[in-house]
Design an enzyme around this catalytic site. Structure first.
Site, PDB file in Angstrom:
ATOM      1  N   HIS A  56       0.854  -1.183   0.000  1.00  0.00           N
ATOM      2  CA  HIS A  56       0.000   0.000   0.000  1.00  0.00           C
ATOM      3  C   HIS A  56       0.893   1.236   0.000  1.00  0.00           C
ATOM      4  CE1 HIS A  56      -4.087  -1.762   0.755  1.00  0.00           C
ATOM      5  NE2 HIS A  56      -3.310  -2.803   0.946  1.00  0.00           N
ATOM      6  N   HIS A 116      -7.694   0.515  -4.563  1.00  0.00           N
ATOM      7  CA  HIS A 116      -7.041  -0.424  -3.646  1.00  0.00           C
ATOM      8  C   HIS A 116      -5.544  -0.134  -3.573  1.00  0.00           C
ATOM      9  CE1 HIS A 116      -6.573  -4.975  -2.444  1.00  0.00           C
ATOM     10  NE2 HIS A 116      -5.864  -4.170  -1.678  1.00  0.00           N
TER      11      HIS A 116
END
Length: 232
Positions: free
Chosen positions: A96, A170
């Site tokens: 991430h 995402h």
């Protein structure tokens, strides 16, 4: 039985905090053994500072645990789906990381603005569209793998040539010939994402790199007459 595979996976995962690709436990790397049809992956939610080789979990291509006492990463079904459908990849990395996630949240492909990008791939880095509601409510992680495959099919991309993607809303996934290369590609993706963001801050109308330069920079590293580096 899988000592070396676990070691490869562990060492790749430990690169993520060193390369500033993760905070806390936001990421995972897997490594595959094609002969045994299994892969190793980080256990879910275990902080990197306490992760040990023996914690690494071995699962099959249906995401069933083969060896290990811990629960595998929540993204295991995505890794399994990609290994099952793309037979030439040996490692997968999901993070991430900040700039890559920002592009994913903006639902934008990363344009090929310069030679750093072109050194690694000729295409823009694709961003898959957000998942449909009925798929989110279904087998979400499995469907994330399908989301990635569908994006590559729609854009007519090859996973051997484009070893990275943004999953819309995402974050990034990257892969390669082994786990270490998947981490390398994740770092490249994050740096290219940062460079592209800064480029657009300086010049919102910045043009994509011209095709001749894209071809030159890609082929000098990857073409049949490549001359970058020391060769064999």
């Amino acid at each position: 039985m899988h000592k070396e595979l676990k070691r490869e996976c562990y060492e790749a995962n430990m690169q993520l905090p060193k390369l500033d690709l993760v905070v806390y436990t936001f990421g995972n790397v897997s490594a595959v053994d094609r002969d045994k049809a299994v892969f190793a992956i980080k256990p879910s939610g275990v902080p990197y500072e306490v992760l040990k080789v023996e914690d690494i979990v071995i699962v099959d291509f249906d995401a069933k645990v083969v060896e290990g006492n811990m629960r595998p990463s929540s993204d295991t079904k995505t890794h399994a789906f990609l290994y099952k459908h793309w037979g030439n990849i040996g490692g997968i990395c999901h993070t991430h990381s900040t700039y890559a996630v920002a592009w994913a949240q903006a639902l934008k492909d990363i344009p090929n603005f310069g030679t750093t990008h072109a050194d690694h791939l000729t295409a823009d880095i694709p961003c898959a569209p957000p998942m449909a509601d009925h798929l989110i409510q279904g087998d979400y992680e499995h469907n994330t793998g399908q989301q990635i495959l569908d994006c590559f099919a729609e854009k007519k991309l090859s996973p051997e040539e484009v070893e990275m993607i943004l999953v819309g809303s995402h974050g990034p996934f990257a892969w390669g010939k082994d786990a270490a290369k998947s981490v390398y590609n994740s770092k490249v993706l994050e740096e290219v994402a940062r460079m592209a963001y800064l480029t657009l801050q300086i010049n919102p109308n910045a043009a994509r790199l011209k095709d001749a330069l894209i071809k030159k920079h890609y082929e000098r590293k990857h073409g049949k007459d490549a001359y970058y580096g020391q060769g064999c």
